[in-house]
Design a protein around this motif. Structure first.
Motif, mmCIF file in Angstrom:
data_model
loop_
_atom_site.group_PDB
_atom_site.id
_atom_site.type_symbol
_atom_site.label_atom_id
_atom_site.label_comp_id
_atom_site.label_asym_id
_atom_site.label_seq_id
_atom_site.Cartn_x
_atom_site.Cartn_y
_atom_site.Cartn_z
ATOM 1 N N GLY A 195 1.249 -1.431 0.082
ATOM 2 C CA GLY A 195 -0.149 -0.458 0.116
ATOM 3 C C GLY A 195 0.746 0.732 0.355
ATOM 4 N N THR A 196 1.946 1.032 0.751
ATOM 5 C CA THR A 196 2.683 1.866 1.033
ATOM 6 C C THR A 196 3.458 2.584 -0.493
ATOM 7 O OG1 THR A 196 3.423 1.275 2.600
ATOM 8 C CG2 THR A 196 4.309 3.419 1.892
ATOM 9 N N ALA A 197 4.313 2.024 -0.930
ATOM 10 C CA ALA A 197 4.704 1.755 -2.844
ATOM 11 C C ALA A 197 3.440 2.613 -3.877
ATOM 12 C CB ALA A 197 5.404 -0.120 -2.650
ATOM 13 N N LEU A 198 2.253 1.462 -3.534
ATOM 14 C CA LEU A 198 1.722 2.148 -4.720
ATOM 15 C C LEU A 198 1.355 3.553 -4.189
ATOM 16 C CD1 LEU A 198 0.192 1.373 -7.611
ATOM 17 C CD2 LEU A 198 -1.669 -0.209 -5.716
ATOM 18 N N GLY B 79 0.922 8.755 -5.389
ATOM 19 C CA GLY B 79 0.924 9.889 -5.080
ATOM 20 C C GLY B 79 0.024 10.350 -3.529
ATOM 21 N N LEU B 80 -1.413 9.990 -3.381
ATOM 22 C CA LEU B 80 -1.805 9.731 -2.334
ATOM 23 C C LEU B 80 -1.162 10.170 -0.612
ATOM 24 C CD1 LEU B 80 -4.279 6.362 -3.086
ATOM 25 C CD2 LEU B 80 -4.507 9.337 -3.392
ATOM 26 N N GLY B 81 0.175 9.445 -0.395
ATOM 27 C CA GLY B 81 0.590 9.997 0.598
ATOM 28 C C GLY B 81 -0.538 9.555 2.329
ATOM 29 N N TYR B 82 0.408 9.316 3.814
ATOM 30 C CA TYR B 82 -0.282 8.483 4.507
ATOM 31 C C TYR B 82 -1.486 9.481 4.509
ATOM 32 C CZ TYR B 82 4.271 7.257 6.716
ATOM 33 O OH TYR B 82 4.951 6.363 6.890
ATOM 34 N N PHE C 233 -7.057 7.399 2.449
ATOM 35 C CA PHE C 233 -7.472 6.495 1.169
ATOM 36 C C PHE C 233 -6.638 5.811 1.566
ATOM 37 C CE2 PHE C 233 -9.905 9.769 -2.243
ATOM 38 C CZ PHE C 233 -10.536 8.857 -2.186
ATOM 39 N N ALA C 234 -5.258 6.108 1.214
ATOM 40 C CA ALA C 234 -4.697 5.142 1.533
ATOM 41 C C ALA C 234 -4.530 3.795 2.046
ATOM 42 C CB ALA C 234 -3.130 5.825 1.375
ATOM 43 N N GLY C 235 -5.173 4.354 3.069
ATOM 44 C CA GLY C 235 -5.421 3.402 4.352
ATOM 45 C C GLY C 235 -6.676 2.340 3.565
ATOM 46 N N GLY C 236 -7.565 3.408 3.413
ATOM 47 C CA GLY C 236 -9.036 2.521 3.355
ATOM 48 C C GLY C 236 -8.855 1.383 2.185
ATOM 49 N N LEU C 237 -8.059 1.450 0.969
ATOM 50 C CA LEU C 237 -7.187 1.356 -0.445
ATOM 51 C C LEU C 237 -6.595 0.118 -0.188
ATOM 52 C CD1 LEU C 237 -6.940 3.917 -3.303
ATOM 53 C CD2 LEU C 237 -8.838 2.922 -2.861
ATOM 54 N N LEU D 27 -0.413 2.059 9.995
ATOM 55 C CA LEU D 27 0.397 1.641 10.446
ATOM 56 C C LEU D 27 1.561 3.151 9.358
ATOM 57 C CD1 LEU D 27 1.816 2.310 13.337
ATOM 58 C CD2 LEU D 27 2.937 0.536 12.895
ATOM 59 N N PHE D 28 1.629 2.390 8.079
ATOM 60 C CA PHE D 28 2.290 2.518 7.303
ATOM 61 C C PHE D 28 1.617 3.735 6.145
ATOM 62 C CE2 PHE D 28 4.200 -1.555 7.744
ATOM 63 C CZ PHE D 28 5.751 -0.898 7.893
ATOM 64 N N THR D 29 0.116 3.241 5.585
ATOM 65 C CA THR D 29 -0.111 3.715 4.351
ATOM 66 C C THR D 29 -1.324 5.408 5.580
ATOM 67 O OG1 THR D 29 -2.156 2.147 5.289
ATOM 68 C CG2 THR D 29 -0.669 2.435 3.690
ATOM 69 N N SER D 30 -2.183 5.263 6.561
ATOM 70 C CA SER D 30 -3.388 6.358 6.681
ATOM 71 C C SER D 30 -2.509 6.596 8.172
ATOM 72 C CB SER D 30 -4.127 5.506 7.306
ATOM 73 O OG SER D 30 -4.099 3.927 8.500
#
Ligand SMILES: Nc1ncnc2c1ncn2[C@@H]1O[C@H](COP(=O)(O)OP(=O)(O)OP(=O)(O)O)[C@@H](O)[C@H]1O
Ligand SMILES: [Mg+2]
Lengths: 260, 282
Positions: B121-124, B130-133, B136-140, B211-214
């Motif tokens: 998730g972090t990488a993608l 480009g969603l950063g922390y 959105f990134a966490g949910g995806l 932890l890594f995404t949201s």
């Protein structure tokens, strides 16, 4: 008999069917008279169900099944890949061996196919539901529980509901695959009476293992038989002659219970 | 007493003991949580922001963030999961290479540790897209994690719907789509529900992947692109990084368990209502 004008409703010509390249049915030539009840008899595995499913192209649902030959219906070939299955199956309904109502309410079981075929008017839907349920003598038993699940009905009631569901579309013909064999004698008798009541109105092609039943209800009879592992049509004709003076040795043996 | 009867009694005893043991563990966990956390769960706790690194104050923003992350996850995974399950069960022939390959991959994915999903998730989402922390990134990321479970359970549901329904519908001249929607979907609903509950449970409990995404910013999020802290991460942070954070960690855990139960209950209720409108089980 009453209501059968003798004209041909459907004609199979050199009909064959293979599952995964292995033939199950070959060279069947059979004419079905309009309004008549045609009984299809024969031992297990001789291709009776397969034959029925060619007529309404339900065979399309079976992976690896290929039909050849011709099923002529109203000047067209049913087996033509371009055939309009939607219309075909509306005009030729089917009743299965095991009652198969949808896991929905009794009313929705009847309404769903009607809606699918374009009937939207609520009053008309309700009227059709009542009419078809009366047709199969189920109305008095279920009129107070139309919203209850169809699966809560008894086997015989379920089968009558399935018949009503098919008849609601006002089909010209019904294919029936041993419709009574999963029912107790009483329920079986009720369904049989309903089938007889269709004579003249609806053309019926019925598979049955029950020779006594075939004698009771059929106008025409056709016997399928396994020869070298492939189902073939052995003999066909008006019921009276078929049972009284069978032409083929196999038929005679089958009717007297020696084989099959 | 005959030997057969004795054996029956022994079996009954064994069954009861195991049932009681499982129930006891469940109630022990729940009990100790409630004992140490329940006293702190007040309306104020649920609505105010955390203070002093979470030792004091409440979990208002964290609760909101969690629900937002869960919302994004479900909004993405439900339609995708349903679509994929339909494709697998109805349109990919049972033994086809495509079907088998997809099913095998899903089974492997379902067992992949969540931290791997976090890195992915972090990488993608965070970097490549480009969603950063962010929520959105966490949910995806959670959606990716939940999808295999959801798809497989739903597919099982569809498969367990007897093929007689398909034949009956076809014989009535019904299209495949309407057979699917009107007949098979209600019949598959229990499977769908199981998948949904399992999926949501996994999503709610997730820490590593989030932890890594949201991220773990504990402010009230202003948009879905803000970094936010989920309940599970708050619990982790309080108990691992904050001395004196244990009481509030327990209280937050109580809220998390309550939320989980509420989600299960809601899903069951909604399915029940939906079924009673369309299917009317006996
Ligand atoms: N889906 C299928 N795939 C492969 N072979 C099949 C399939 N359905 C039927 N067959 C084969 O085709 C032959 C005819 O089967 P069919 O079911 O038509 O017989 P039947 O006369 O209806 O038998 P029964 O009286 O037992 O119902 C059998 O040899 C059967 O094994
Ligand atoms: Mg059969």
């Amino acid at each position: 008999m009453s209501g059968t004008d003798g004209s041909t409703f459907l004609r199979m010509e050199n009909l064959g069917l293979a599952y995964h390249g292995k033939p199950a049915l070959e060279g069947v030539d059979l004419e079905i008279r309009r309004g008549a009840i045609t009984a299809l008899i024969g031992p297990s595995g001789c291709g009776k169900t397969s034959l029925l499913t060619c007529v309404n192209r339900l065979i399309d649902l079976v992976p690896g099944a290929r039909a050849k030959g011709k099923v002529e219906f109203q000047g067209r070939d049913v087996l033509d890949p371009r055939a309009d299955l939607f219309a075909l199956r509306k005009r030729i309904g089917m009743l299965f061996q095991r009652p198969n109502p949808f896991p929905l309410s009794i009313r929705r079981n009847l309404e769903l196919p009607l809606r699918e075929h374009g009937l939207r008017d609520r009053a008309e839907l309700a009227a059709t539901v009542e009419r078809t349920l009366r047709d199969v003598a189920l109305w008095d038993e279920v009129k107070d529980r139309l919203e209850k699940p169809a699966l809560a009905l008894s086997g015989g009631q379920q089968q009558r509901l399935c018949l009503a569901r098919a008849l609601a579309l006002e089909p010209e013909a019904m294919l029936m695959d041993e419709p009574c064999s999963a029912l107790d004698p009483l329920a079986s008798g009720a369904v049989e009476d309903l089938i007889v009541s269709l004579r003249g109105r609806v053309t019926v092609l019925i598979v049955t293992h029950n020779l006594a039943q075939a004698r009771r209800i059929a106008d025409d009879v056709a016997l399928l038989w396994l020869q070298d592992g492939v189902g073939r049509l052995i003999e066909r004709g008006p019921a009276a002659a078929f049972f009284a003076q069978p032409k083929e040795e196999i038929t005679r043996a089958y009717l007297s219970g020696e084989r099959g | 007493m005959s030997r057969g009867r004795a054996a029956d009694r022994l079996l009954a005893l064994a069954v009861w003991v195991s049932v009681l043991a499982v129930a006891a563990v469940f109630f022990w966990i729940l009990g100790s949580l409630l004992w140490s956390g329940m006293g702190r769960v007040t309306w104020a706790f649920l609505t105010t922001a955390p203070r002093d690194a979470g030792r004091a104050g409440g979990i208002g923003p964290i609760l909101v963030s969690t629900l937002l992350i869960l919302g994004v996850c479900m909004a993405v995974s439900l339609p995708l999961g349903l679509g994929a399950a339909v494709l697998l069960s109805e349109f990919a022939e049972a033994g086809s290479l495509f079907g088998r390959a997809v099913r095998r991959s899903l089974d492997v994915l379902a067992g992949v540790p969540s931290i791997v999903f976090g890195l992915f998730g972090t990488a993608l989402f965070c970097q490549a897209l480009g969603l950063g922390y962010s929520i959105f990134a966490g949910g995806l990321t959670l959606a990716c994690m939940v999808l295999p479970i959801l798809i497989r359970a739903t597919e099982e549901g569809f498969r367990s719907a007897p093929s007689e329904y398909r034949r009956a519908a076809a014989a009535l001249g019904m299209s495949r789509a309407s057979a699917l929607w009107h007949v098979l979907l209600p019949a598959a609903a229990p499977g769908l529900l199981v998948g949904l509950v399992l999926g949501m449970g996994r999503a709610l409990a997730e820490t590593a992947a989030l932890l890594f995404t949201s991220g773990y910013v504990d402010r009230m999020p202003e948009s879905l692109l803000d970094s936010a802290r989920a309940l599970s991460i708050h619990i982790y942070d309080l108990s691992m990084n904050v001395t004196g954070g244990d009481p509030n960690a327990c209280a937050t855990a109580v809220v998390l368990v309550a939320l989980l139960l509420a989600v299960n209950g809601l899903a069951a209720w909604m399915t029940g209502r939906w079924l009673s409108r369309r299917v009317l089980p006996a």
